[in-house]
Scaffold this motif. Structure first.
Motif, short mmCIF file in Angstrom:
data_model
loop_
_atom_site.label_atom_id
_atom_site.label_comp_id
_atom_site.label_asym_id
_atom_site.label_seq_id
_atom_site.Cartn_x
_atom_site.Cartn_y
_atom_site.Cartn_z
N GLU A 485 0.82 -1.22 0.00
CA GLU A 485 0.00 0.00 0.00
C GLU A 485 0.85 1.26 0.00
N LEU A 486 2.15 1.13 0.11
CA LEU A 486 3.05 2.28 0.19
C LEU A 486 4.34 1.94 -0.55
N GLU A 487 4.87 2.90 -1.29
CA GLU A 487 6.13 2.70 -2.01
C GLU A 487 7.32 2.94 -1.06
N GLU A 488 8.42 2.27 -1.38
CA GLU A 488 9.63 2.43 -0.57
C GLU A 488 10.08 3.88 -0.54
N VAL A 489 10.04 4.56 -1.71
CA VAL A 489 10.49 5.96 -1.76
C VAL A 489 9.59 6.86 -0.92
N GLU A 490 8.26 6.52 -0.85
CA GLU A 490 7.36 7.32 -0.02
C GLU A 490 7.69 7.16 1.46
N LEU A 491 8.01 5.93 1.85
CA LEU A 491 8.37 5.69 3.25
C LEU A 491 9.64 6.44 3.61
N ARG A 492 10.63 6.44 2.70
CA ARG A 492 11.88 7.17 2.95
C ARG A 492 11.63 8.67 3.05
N GLU A 493 10.78 9.17 2.17
CA GLU A 493 10.48 10.61 2.21
C GLU A 493 9.75 10.98 3.51
N GLN A 494 8.87 10.07 4.01
CA GLN A 494 8.20 10.32 5.27
C GLN A 494 9.21 10.34 6.43
N LEU A 495 10.18 9.44 6.38
CA LEU A 495 11.22 9.45 7.41
C LEU A 495 12.01 10.75 7.38
N VAL A 496 12.35 11.23 6.16
CA VAL A 496 13.07 12.50 6.04
C VAL A 496 12.24 13.63 6.63
N SER A 497 10.92 13.62 6.35
CA SER A 497 10.04 14.66 6.88
C SER A 497 10.04 14.65 8.40
N MET A 498 9.97 13.46 9.02
CA MET A 498 9.97 13.36 10.47
C MET A 498 11.30 13.84 11.06
#
Length: 634
Positions: A485-498
């Motif tokens: 349900e989520l792409e790897e790049v989206e998860l990485r970008e969310q981590l960067v945002s946090m």
């Protein structure tokens, strides 16, 4: 901007056929009819067919069109030749395409200022009475270097060197004029027939639309322009560029021509950014001469200082490589000669400086003595001042203790509310745009980003309940990733945002913040205090009681309540603790005063201003940090 897979010419907006220039951000659609199709966006400007342009050119037919303007084939009857004319109509300029117009003017200025047989020639450019911009240039017929590689794959080393030498001649001319191309790639190199050479073999460098001229730059601050497959590391970092950036792009081209493929591959522009910044290219095929491969390796150096200094030097190195002469051996001999010269000069300097050493030593000794005396006088004046302020400091300490707890709670609540607002407004994308920190973080793997986030959370003043909520949210996102349900790049970008959010919203921990509450309580009750800050046992207990009662009255979890108490008591200790070399107030007998709170020693514990950042190279988990044994120096 970075465009990893453009299918339109951003000079005129014309649509480019996928068979031509599909691997780069733009081809050569404005110069050859074979490189432009009819365009997918209809332009509604006035018809130019048959129109006379400044009394020199007569437009015959359209070569291509797009959202910015059109490209035409025109005759120049006075000298009997055909030219290609770019047109940007006045009504186009009135729309939101100022960047396109700026690049149009930039290309005309850059190319028109150069006189090289290997650079596309600009005959004329300017503005018509109705506001239409035009640029007349030579009409070229032939394939681009990109088409040649797609059709034939890897080329013979001799042919590669012949083409690259011509490109170096063009770059030498441009760099001497203070112009950096910034978008050098195979689709911007056209091969035409010239002289007796069989087939198209004469190279022409095209498309100076984003070239950087001395004293002028069409790019906005912090923006990056170019094609990520061929951009140098310093260009990707949006740093100041010189001709060596073009030489890196030339190295990527040479690799592609010799191997039949780019040195790096990625489905996204971010992947190319990571590779150019950190990865080393695979070795070239064995059929490539070793000396030639060494030249390519030098051009692909991550740091500009490790590349050849000029395009002319590259041309010489390529010619020598075909003869089997290694550029590395040549540079080694040059360094040896420079070292011998430096040693001779150093010996001469040392002989002269030895004569003056004695006088210098006497002068510096006297200066150090005077400085030490002045420091002692200043220390005495400061001590007198502290004694005068003793009564005022004691009263202020009592008043501040009652407000510490409330201030800390309000600060944490405000930061938590800001986090919720930022998450609601931008739940996945990193904030702040592609600044230096974001680009550095985006190059990391998910595991490395998780380690960085843990360090940020461990190194900031964040309530335990907030930290637990962060990891619960992340675990839910990992589950969504595993469920597709989520792409790897989206998860990485969310981590960067946090990571960016918590660095910005919470202040770093101070020494002593993580000590157990019981140890902090005992330390404050027994420690010597600064001269002028003498506190009796009853006064100290009164301060602590005020803090504890404030937090006990708040609706907090047990862990959060203990956490805020620790911060408040640690602040009290920092305000009253005796710094090294200071005189302490006498409260209890000296043999009963511990000079340091007990606790395990962590010699490698970093100070607050050395907490891990996005640039840390250590990717191992930080784990639980041992508490600091002392609050000295806070």
């Amino acid at each position: 901007m970075i465009d990893g897979d453009a299918v339109e010419c951003w000079h005129c907006g014309a649509s480019i056929s996928r068979a031509v220039g599909a691997d780069t951000a733009s081809g050569a659609p404005t110069l050859a009819a074979s490189e432009v199709d009819g365009g997918t966006r209809e332009f509604r400007g006035p018809s130019m067919i048959g129109r006379d342009v400044i009394g020199q050119y007569v437009i015959r037919r359209k070569l291509g069109e797009g959202g910015m303007g059109e490209v035409y084939l025109a005759d120049q009857p006075a000298i009997g030749r055909q030219v290609a004319i770019k047109i940007v109509h006045a009504q186009t300029r009135g729309r939101d395409l100022d960047d396109h117009v700026a690049r149009f003017r930039n290309e005309a200025k850059a190319a028109a200022s150069l006189e090289s047989p290997h650079i596309v020639q600009i005959f004329n450019w300017g503005e018509l009475d109705d506001g239409t911009l035009f640029m007349a240039m030579e009409f070229l017929s032939g394939p681009t270097l990109g088409e040649l590689v797609r059709e034939h794959g890897a080329l013979d080393p001799e042919r590669v060197v012949a083409i690259a030498t011509q490109v170096c001649a063009a770059l030498t001319q441009a760099h001497a004029a203070g112009i950096v191309h910034r978008d050098l790639k195979p689709s911007n190199i056209m091969l035409i027939e010239r002289g007796d050479a069989p087939g198209p073999s004469f190279a022409k460098v095209l498309d100076f639309g984003i070239a950087k001229l001395e004293g002028s730059d069409i790019t906005r601050s912090g923006a990056m322009f170019g094609t990520p497959q061929y951009m140098s590391p310093e260009q990707l970092r949006a740093e100041a560029l010189d001709g060596r950036s073009d030489l890196y792009s030339l190295g990527v081209m040479l690799y592609e021509l010799l191997a039949g493929a780019l040195p790096f591959s990625s489905p996204t522009a971010v992947g190319y950014v990571t590779a150019h910044l950190h990865d080393q290219p695979p070795p070239l095929p064995r059929h490539v001469p070793r000396a030639l491969a060494e030249v390519v390796t030098m051009l692909l150096a991550k740091h500009a200082d490790d590349r050849p200094a000029t395009a002319a030097a590259v041309a010489d190195a390529l010619a020598a490589a075909l003869k089997g002469r290694s550029p590395i051996a040549v540079r080694r001999r040059a360094r040896q000669r420079a070292l011998r010269t430096t040693l001779l000069v150093t010996l001469a300097v040392v002989s002269g400086s030895a004569l003056s050493f004695g006088g210098w030593w006497l002068w510096t000794t006297r200066a150090k003595t005077n400085a030490a005396l002045e420091r002692e006088r200043a220390r005495g004046r400061a001590l007198e001042q502290r004694v005068r302020e003793q009564d005022l400091a004691v009263q202020r300490a009592r008043e501040e203790a009652r407000t510490i707890a409330q201030e800390q709670l309000l600060s944490s609540t405000k930061a938590r509310e800001e986090r919720r607002e930022v998450q609601a407004a931008n739940s996945s994308r990193p904030t702040g745009g592609l600044d230096d920190e974001t680009r550095a973080l985006l190059t990391r793997t998910r595991g490395q980003l998780e380690v960085t986030l843990r360090r940020v959370l461990d190194g900031r003043r964040i309530p335990p309940s907030e930290v637990e909520d962060v990891w619960r949210t992340h675990e839910a996102r990992v589950a969504a990733l595993e469920a597709g349900e989520l792409e790897e790049v989206e998860l990485r970008e969310q981590l960067v945002s946090m990571i960016q959010l918590y660095r910005r919203s919470f202040e770093p921990k101070r020494p002593g913040d993580e000590l157990p509450l019981a140890q902090l309580d005992a330390t404050f009750m027994s420690m010597p205090t600064k001269l002028g800050h003498a506190l009796g046992e009853a006064e100290r207990r009164e301060l602590l009681t005020a803090i504890y009662e404030t937090y006990d009255a708040q609706d907090l979890s047990v862990n959060d309540r203990t956490y805020f108490k620790r911060l408040a008591v640690a602040k009290l200790i920092r305000e009253h603790e005796v710094a090294p070399g200071e005189q302490a107030s006498e409260l209890v007998p000296s043999d009963a005063i511990p000079t340091k709170p007990t606790g395990p020693k962590r010699p490698d514990q970093p100070p607050p201003d050395e907490l891990p950042t996005a640039d840390d190279d250590d990717d191992e988990p930080a784990g639980n940090q041992a508490p600091l044994p002392s609050l000295d120096g806070m």
